[in-house]
Design a protein around this motif. Structure first.
Motif, PDB file in Angstrom:
ATOM      1  N   PRO A   1       0.807  -1.235   0.000  1.00 50.02           N
ATOM      2  CA  PRO A   1       0.000   0.000   0.000  1.00 50.02           C
ATOM      3  C   PRO A   1       0.830   1.270   0.000  1.00 50.02           C
ATOM      4  O   PRO A   1       0.332   2.330  -0.388  1.00 50.02           O
ATOM      5  CB  PRO A   1      -0.814  -0.126   1.297  1.00 50.02           C
ATOM      6  CG  PRO A   1      -0.113  -1.150   2.122  1.00 50.02           C
ATOM      7  CD  PRO A   1       0.546  -2.083   1.164  1.00 50.02           C
ATOM      8  N   GLU A   2       2.122   1.185   0.393  1.00 52.46           N
ATOM      9  CA  GLU A   2       2.965   2.384   0.372  1.00 52.46           C
ATOM     10  C   GLU A   2       3.195   2.899  -1.041  1.00 52.46           C
ATOM     11  O   GLU A   2       3.629   4.037  -1.239  1.00 52.46           O
ATOM     12  CB  GLU A   2       4.304   2.114   1.059  1.00 52.46           C
ATOM     13  CG  GLU A   2       5.145   1.008   0.441  1.00 52.46           C
ATOM     14  CD  GLU A   2       4.871  -0.373   1.010  1.00 52.46           C
ATOM     15  OE1 GLU A   2       5.771  -1.218   0.963  1.00 52.46           O
ATOM     16  OE2 GLU A   2       3.730  -0.615   1.496  1.00 52.46           O
ATOM     17  N   LEU A   3       2.888   2.072  -2.044  1.00 47.40           N
ATOM     18  CA  LEU A   3       3.002   2.526  -3.433  1.00 47.40           C
ATOM     19  C   LEU A   3       2.095   3.723  -3.701  1.00 47.40           C
ATOM     20  O   LEU A   3       2.406   4.565  -4.549  1.00 47.40           O
ATOM     21  CB  LEU A   3       2.667   1.371  -4.381  1.00 47.40           C
ATOM     22  CG  LEU A   3       2.634   1.689  -5.886  1.00 47.40           C
ATOM     23  CD1 LEU A   3       3.978   2.203  -6.368  1.00 47.40           C
ATOM     24  CD2 LEU A   3       2.218   0.451  -6.689  1.00 47.40           C
ATOM     25  N   TRP A   4       0.986   3.835  -2.968  1.00 45.58           N
ATOM     26  CA  TRP A   4       0.064   4.950  -3.209  1.00 45.58           C
ATOM     27  C   TRP A   4       0.702   6.299  -2.906  1.00 45.58           C
ATOM     28  O   TRP A   4       0.348   7.311  -3.527  1.00 45.58           O
ATOM     29  CB  TRP A   4      -1.214   4.762  -2.401  1.00 45.58           C
ATOM     30  CG  TRP A   4      -2.132   3.775  -3.057  1.00 45.58           C
ATOM     31  CD1 TRP A   4      -2.310   2.473  -2.715  1.00 45.58           C
ATOM     32  CD2 TRP A   4      -2.942   3.998  -4.210  1.00 45.58           C
ATOM     33  NE1 TRP A   4      -3.191   1.870  -3.580  1.00 45.58           N
ATOM     34  CE2 TRP A   4      -3.606   2.780  -4.497  1.00 45.58           C
ATOM     35  CE3 TRP A   4      -3.193   5.107  -5.019  1.00 45.58           C
ATOM     36  CZ2 TRP A   4      -4.490   2.644  -5.559  1.00 45.58           C
ATOM     37  CZ3 TRP A   4      -4.073   4.973  -6.079  1.00 45.58           C
ATOM     38  CH2 TRP A   4      -4.709   3.759  -6.346  1.00 45.58           C
ATOM     39  N   ASP A   5       1.638   6.347  -1.976  1.00 43.13           N
ATOM     40  CA  ASP A   5       2.334   7.611  -1.716  1.00 43.13           C
ATOM     41  C   ASP A   5       3.091   8.067  -2.954  1.00 43.13           C
ATOM     42  O   ASP A   5       3.074   9.249  -3.325  1.00 43.13           O
ATOM     43  CB  ASP A   5       3.296   7.450  -0.531  1.00 43.13           C
ATOM     44  CG  ASP A   5       2.561   7.205   0.777  1.00 43.13           C
ATOM     45  OD1 ASP A   5       1.400   7.637   0.888  1.00 43.13           O
ATOM     46  OD2 ASP A   5       3.152   6.565   1.673  1.00 43.13           O
ATOM     47  N   GLU A   6       3.770   7.120  -3.621  1.00 47.69           N
ATOM     48  CA  GLU A   6       4.498   7.441  -4.855  1.00 47.69           C
ATOM     49  C   GLU A   6       3.519   7.824  -5.971  1.00 47.69           C
ATOM     50  O   GLU A   6       3.780   8.747  -6.745  1.00 47.69           O
ATOM     51  CB  GLU A   6       5.330   6.236  -5.295  1.00 47.69           C
ATOM     52  CG  GLU A   6       6.497   5.888  -4.394  1.00 47.69           C
ATOM     53  CD  GLU A   6       7.714   6.766  -4.658  1.00 47.69           C
ATOM     54  OE1 GLU A   6       7.605   7.715  -5.468  1.00 47.69           O
ATOM     55  OE2 GLU A   6       8.770   6.497  -4.057  1.00 47.69           O
ATOM     56  N   ILE A   7       2.402   7.113  -6.044  1.00 43.82           N
ATOM     57  CA  ILE A   7       1.415   7.401  -7.091  1.00 43.82           C
ATOM     58  C   ILE A   7       0.890   8.824  -6.944  1.00 43.82           C
ATOM     59  O   ILE A   7       0.853   9.602  -7.910  1.00 43.82           O
ATOM     60  CB  ILE A   7       0.269   6.372  -7.035  1.00 43.82           C
ATOM     61  CG1 ILE A   7       0.768   5.001  -7.502  1.00 43.82           C
ATOM     62  CG2 ILE A   7      -0.912   6.833  -7.895  1.00 43.82           C
ATOM     63  CD1 ILE A   7      -0.215   3.869  -7.254  1.00 43.82           C
ATOM     64  N   HIS A   8       0.495   9.188  -5.746  1.00 42.30           N
ATOM     65  CA  HIS A   8      -0.096  10.513  -5.548  1.00 42.30           C
ATOM     66  C   HIS A   8       0.932  11.641  -5.641  1.00 42.30           C
ATOM     67  O   HIS A   8       0.601  12.744  -6.082  1.00 42.30           O
ATOM     68  CB  HIS A   8      -0.817  10.560  -4.197  1.00 42.30           C
ATOM     69  CG  HIS A   8      -2.115   9.805  -4.187  1.00 42.30           C
ATOM     70  ND1 HIS A   8      -3.082   9.958  -5.143  1.00 42.30           N
ATOM     71  CD2 HIS A   8      -2.605   8.879  -3.310  1.00 42.30           C
ATOM     72  CE1 HIS A   8      -4.104   9.169  -4.877  1.00 42.30           C
ATOM     73  NE2 HIS A   8      -3.847   8.500  -3.766  1.00 42.30           N
ATOM     74  N   SER A   9       2.169  11.373  -5.254  1.00 41.14           N
ATOM     75  CA  SER A   9       3.180  12.440  -5.359  1.00 41.14           C
ATOM     76  C   SER A   9       3.517  12.721  -6.809  1.00 41.14           C
ATOM     77  O   SER A   9       3.770  13.870  -7.198  1.00 41.14           O
ATOM     78  CB  SER A   9       4.446  12.048  -4.588  1.00 41.14           C
ATOM     79  OG  SER A   9       5.214  11.093  -5.309  1.00 41.14           O
ATOM     80  N   GLY A  10       3.540  11.686  -7.642  1.00 37.78           N
ATOM     81  CA  GLY A  10       3.798  11.861  -9.064  1.00 37.78           C
ATOM     82  C   GLY A  10       5.220  12.261  -9.395  1.00 37.78           C
ATOM     83  O   GLY A  10       5.509  12.625 -10.542  1.00 37.78           O
ATOM     84  N   GLU A  11       6.119  12.209  -8.422  1.00 38.20           N
ATOM     85  CA  GLU A  11       7.495  12.653  -8.679  1.00 38.20           C
ATOM     86  C   GLU A  11       8.280  11.634  -9.498  1.00 38.20           C
ATOM     87  O   GLU A  11       9.091  12.018 -10.346  1.00 38.20           O
ATOM     88  CB  GLU A  11       8.205  12.904  -7.349  1.00 38.20           C
ATOM     89  CG  GLU A  11       7.627  14.077  -6.573  1.00 38.20           C
ATOM     90  CD  GLU A  11       8.342  14.296  -5.261  1.00 38.20           C
ATOM     91  OE1 GLU A  11       9.325  13.564  -4.985  1.00 38.20           O
ATOM     92  OE2 GLU A  11       7.921  15.189  -4.488  1.00 38.20           O
ATOM     93  N   ARG A  12       8.055  10.363  -9.247  1.00 33.59           N
ATOM     94  CA  ARG A  12       8.852   9.347  -9.945  1.00 33.59           C
ATOM     95  C   ARG A  12       8.017   8.442 -10.847  1.00 33.59           C
ATOM     96  O   ARG A  12       8.574   7.608 -11.559  1.00 33.59           O
ATOM     97  CB  ARG A  12       9.599   8.494  -8.921  1.00 33.59           C
ATOM     98  CG  ARG A  12      10.617   9.285  -8.102  1.00 33.59           C
ATOM     99  CD  ARG A  12      11.617   8.345  -7.448  1.00 33.59           C
ATOM    100  NE  ARG A  12      10.970   7.412  -6.523  1.00 33.59           N
ATOM    101  CZ  ARG A  12      11.432   6.212  -6.226  1.00 33.59           C
ATOM    102  NH1 ARG A  12      12.533   5.766  -6.805  1.00 33.59           N
ATOM    103  NH2 ARG A  12      10.804   5.449  -5.351  1.00 33.59           N
ATOM    104  N   VAL A  13       6.715   8.585 -10.813  1.00 30.61           N
ATOM    105  CA  VAL A  13       5.860   7.775 -11.683  1.00 30.61           C
ATOM    106  C   VAL A  13       4.771   8.668 -12.265  1.00 30.61           C
ATOM    107  O   VAL A  13       4.174   9.486 -11.555  1.00 30.61           O
ATOM    108  CB  VAL A  13       5.251   6.572 -10.919  1.00 30.61           C
ATOM    109  CG1 VAL A  13       4.461   7.026  -9.701  1.00 30.61           C
ATOM    110  CG2 VAL A  13       4.364   5.734 -11.842  1.00 30.61           C
ATOM    111  N   LYS A  14       4.534   8.521 -13.561  1.00 29.26           N
ATOM    112  CA  LYS A  14       3.468   9.261 -14.241  1.00 29.26           C
ATOM    113  C   LYS A  14       2.605   8.242 -14.978  1.00 29.26           C
ATOM    114  O   LYS A  14       3.118   7.352 -15.662  1.00 29.26           O
ATOM    115  CB  LYS A  14       4.041  10.271 -15.221  1.00 29.26           C
ATOM    116  CG  LYS A  14       2.956  11.091 -15.927  1.00 29.26           C
ATOM    117  CD  LYS A  14       3.557  12.195 -16.762  1.00 29.26           C
ATOM    118  CE  LYS A  14       2.472  12.963 -17.531  1.00 29.26           C
ATOM    119  NZ  LYS A  14       1.429  13.516 -16.656  1.00 29.26           N
TER     120      LYS A  14
END
Length: 575
Positions: free
Chosen positions: A325-338
């Motif tokens: 579930p920590e992947l959602w932090d990366e998804i919402h930040s959008g810094e390293r994944v688009k």
């Protein structure tokens, strides 16, 4: 010549072999698999860092071998290595390892006379890639499942592309793991929206890469990912109670044998019954989607399930558990994944990736998390139809008319029987009858010819959320069928039943229009198999526990012995 050859050494193949040997201890049995280790989806070459099973500890095991508690993480998740080790332990305990032949890729399976002079007696001949020898068997069990042959979409210009293109199946190869950790791989593209795509994105981000995540705008959209827990319970456990099955319209009881509940809620359901069912599934979907806050970011909006709160019931895409579930932090930040809701139009010279909207970017690596082929290429096209598998070839005109009529009548009847299915928001596209699986109970050919009679069975050809429970039931049903101890209806009845089940799958599960699905209905399906075998499928001590309690594989411990005792009783009575 072998008595039985089992093709596949994953969950399905191992339990099919173990069960057959339990029924026929003296059988000369061989298990073949193209991988270098057992496990199928969980073989060593398909494991990669951070890969975790969706099922909670206690649910991903067989009834006669509990998985060690120390195999799981503190929250009950099971690392992929623990799953593989468990299957090795299972094969060792039941003395299957001496019957294994790994690195054996089946190239062709066909039916041939045992000798030129005896045309009536036939056996199975299996051609193995890279060898001149052949394997021969009286009977075969196909346990290769529905996730064996990777589907990589056509990507025009791939020959000019200087980056790497691979399927998510290859992420566990040691060479792939080494390449991903290499500093020369800086930016990757992940293509697909299923659970495997979420896992691939997580793996790449953990390896320090940046990711463009492309989910095509057509199809079923991104998978609906459920949280690890809901209402204080692991989410995967919800499906292992009878409640979801009771509220999911399914065909595994005929109208004549239906319970009072099914007659009240599903059969010819009125407006209030349908409203109740829809409301229940929408509330469940809201509970499962709420933690992700899709609208909190542009990326999050791109991952919204296609049908919103109706996505759980109709399942336009396969469902998954968000094991990281920590992947959602990366998804919402959008810094390293688009995230892009587009189709990859093609690949260009250098490392260019081109989308359908004209947007381009460069990538060192393209990971296709695009699923699996539904074809079964080890049978010739005509033989695929004979054994009940989909085929690109056509039936003869008489059989085609028969199956088209069965298909149309079954679709009309299932809509009349379960009227809520008329509300499906996406109608099934026109379908060739040859694109269907024609497997009675999802195990045996529905139209078996005399030359194939009771010589072939399939295990693992129905995708469900209760894999070990389903595979054990299918394996016992297949063993009873192959040994001639299970009575089955005449061909015409089997064909009508197959057409009815196929019509239901197309109407009930949008994602089931490629491969057969029974996501929330696996316990009713298992009940049906055990009823066929004369075994009581109700394993709980009282009505409340039966309805609301958690069903685990251990609840079915001893079913093979129960069936054998019943067979001995029948033999005594017949004498």
């Amino acid at each position: 010549m072998y008595d039985v050859i089992v093709i596949g050494a994953g969950w399905c193949g191992l339990v099919a072999a173990k069960t057959y040997l339990q029924v026929c201890p003296e059988a000369k049995l061989l298990i073949v698999d193209g991988d270098s280790s057992i496990g199928g989806t969980w073989s060593e070459d398909r494991l990669y860092p951070h890969l975790v099973a969706e099922a909670h500890h206690g649910l991903f095991e067989f009834s006669d071998l509990p998985m060690r508690k120390d195999s799981a993480l503190p929250d009950g998740r099971i690392p992929s290595k623990a799953v593989h080790d468990y299957l090795v332990e299972y094969a060792t305990k039941f003395q299957l390892t001496d019957r294994l032949r790994l690195n054996t890729w089946v190239e062709n399976i066909r039916r041939e006379p045992i000798s030129p002079t005896d045309k009536g007696s036939q056996h199975w001949v299996i051609t193995v890639a890279g060898t001149e020898g052949q394997l021969q068997a009286k009977k075969i069990i196909i346990a290769s499942g529905l996730t064996s042959e990777p589907l990589i979409p056509a990507l025009p210009g791939r020959e000019k592309f200087e980056g790497e293109v691979l399927h998510s199946k290859s992420l566990g190869h040691p060479q792939t793991v080494d390449r991903i950790s290499d500093s020369s791989i800086r930016h990757a593209v992940v293509y697909g929206g299923s659970k495997s795509a979420f896992d691939a994105v997580y793996l790449l981000l953990r390896a320090g890469k940046t990711v463009d995540w492309v989910i095509r705008e057509g199809g079923g959209g991104p998978s609906m990912m459920t949280p690890l827990s809901v209402l204080g319970q692991p989410s995967f456990r919800l499906n292992n109670s009878r409640i979801l099955g009771l509220l999911s319209p399914n065909p595994f009881e005929t109208p004549n044998e239906s319970s009072w509940w099914r007659r009240l809620i599903h059969l010819n359901a009125g407006r209030w019954a349908q409203f109740f069912i829809v409301a229940f599934w929408r509330i469940m979907a809201w509970l499962l989607q709420r933690p992700w806050g899709y609208d909190a970011s542009p990326n999050g909006k791109q991952l919204k399930p296609m049908l919103g709160l109706d996505s759980l019931f109709w399942s336009p895409a396969t469902l998954g558990v968000m094991t990281h579930p920590e992947l959602w932090d990366e998804i919402h930040s959008g810094e390293r994944v688009k995230i892009h809701r587009q189709t990859i139009q093609g690949l260009g010279s250098g490392k260019r990736v081109m989308l359908g909207n004209g947007h381009e970017f460069s990538a060192d690596l393209v990971v296709c998390a695009t699923g699996w082929h539904a074809r079964h290429s080890f049978f010739a096209p005509d033989d695929q139809l004979t054994v009940g598998l989909p085929s690109e070839t056509s039936f003869d005109p008489k059989s085609q008319i028969k199956w088209n009529d069965l298909q149309l009548n079954a679709d009309r009847d299932i809509l009349e029987e379960l009227p809520i299915l008329q509300q499906c928001p996406i109608s099934p596209p026109p379908l060739r009858c040859e694109d269907d699986y024609h497997l009675y109970r999802s195990i045996a050919p529905s139209s078996e010819t005399p030359s194939h009679e009771r010589s072939i069975a399939f295990v693992g050809f129905l995708r469900t959320a209760g894999a070990p429970i389903v595979y054990e039931a299918q394996s016992l049903w297949a063993a009873a069928y192959l040994t001639g101890t299970l009575e089955v209806p005449e061909t015409a009845h089997r064909e009508r039943e197959v057409a009815r089940t196929n019509a239901w799958i197309r109407r009930r599960y949008i994602c089931g229009r490629k491969v057969p699905f029974a996501l929330f209905d696996f316990l009713p399906y298992v009940d049906m198999l055990y009823r066929d075998l004369g075994i009581n499928p109700r394993r709980k001590p009282n009505v409340v526990a039966e309805t609301c309690g958690l069903y685990q594989p251990r609840d079915f411990r001893g079913v093979v012995c129960e069936w054998q005792a019943r067979q001995r009783g029948k033999e005594k009575r017949s004498h």
